[in-house]
Design an enzyme around this catalytic site. Sequence first.
Site, PDB file in Angstrom:
ATOM      1  N   SER A  31       0.810  -1.232   0.000  1.00  0.00           N
ATOM      2  CA  SER A  31       0.000   0.000   0.000  1.00  0.00           C
ATOM      3  C   SER A  31       0.834   1.269   0.000  1.00  0.00           C
ATOM      4  O   SER A  31       0.394   2.299  -0.524  1.00  0.00           O
ATOM      5  CB  SER A  31      -0.951   0.006   1.198  1.00  0.00           C
ATOM      6  OG  SER A  31      -0.226  -0.089   2.415  1.00  0.00           O
ATOM      7  N   ASP A 167      -2.425   8.033   8.629  1.00  0.00           N
ATOM      8  CA  ASP A 167      -2.849   7.128   9.688  1.00  0.00           C
ATOM      9  C   ASP A 167      -1.581   6.516  10.293  1.00  0.00           C
ATOM     10  O   ASP A 167      -0.483   7.016  10.049  1.00  0.00           O
ATOM     11  CB  ASP A 167      -3.834   6.061   9.169  1.00  0.00           C
ATOM     12  CG  ASP A 167      -3.282   5.188   8.056  1.00  0.00           C
ATOM     13  OD1 ASP A 167      -2.036   5.076   7.919  1.00  0.00           O
ATOM     14  OD2 ASP A 167      -4.085   4.594   7.306  1.00  0.00           O
ATOM     15  N   HIS A 170       0.555   4.851   6.929  1.00  0.00           N
ATOM     16  CA  HIS A 170       0.592   5.341   5.547  1.00  0.00           C
ATOM     17  C   HIS A 170       0.990   6.816   5.488  1.00  0.00           C
ATOM     18  O   HIS A 170       0.385   7.641   6.168  1.00  0.00           O
ATOM     19  CB  HIS A 170      -0.775   5.167   4.875  1.00  0.00           C
ATOM     20  CG  HIS A 170      -1.181   3.746   4.742  1.00  0.00           C
ATOM     21  ND1 HIS A 170      -2.109   3.167   5.574  1.00  0.00           N
ATOM     22  CD2 HIS A 170      -0.755   2.783   3.891  1.00  0.00           C
ATOM     23  CE1 HIS A 170      -2.253   1.889   5.221  1.00  0.00           C
ATOM     24  NE2 HIS A 170      -1.442   1.634   4.214  1.00  0.00           N
TER      25      HIS A 170
END
Length: 191
Positions: A31, A167, A170
């Site tokens: 991600s 967050d 990330h």
Amino acid sequence: MLFTIITKERDSGSSQIELQSDATILAFGDSITYGFGVAEEESYPAQLQKRVGVRVINGGVSGEESSEALERLPKLLEQKPDLVILCHGGNDIIRKRSDEKLKANLTQMIETIKASGAKVLLVGVPNFGILGFNTHSIYAEVAKETEVFFEEDVLSKVLSKNELKIDYIHPNEKGYEIIVDAVVKHLKVIN
């Protein structure tokens, strides 16, 4: 495509990957490579392409573990990248998968990339712990054992600052920009 590596004394910490302007870079990861939480053009692969002016393929898949990446990698290598920026393993670490298996998977990915003719820049991933974001020791071991270029600290530094992330795990747009700054230091594009 001409592709050479310029390496200086390891002790000096100075080394660069030299790329022709028509080179292709594959950013391969999970991600963080994908750019979770930011617009596509703000992901680090998109920012890197703008910055260095060479084609950068975003090979990031959110939520992926290293065993899945190992299966997916050969298909992306068919695009014949000159350099692969490997930033993987965060999901393995968060989900407390075996360190030995993660190390084996990273090593096998690097061997597969090298066999394709591409060079590797390994990006260290933090060991997301209670005491902070220090790069997991596996990454330095893998980089040394496989003799690849290594960006050790940027991800740990970015994720340790709340103002650089959306967050817990990330980066935000500014965090991705700092990752690009660190990667660019390893590259030299020749026109």
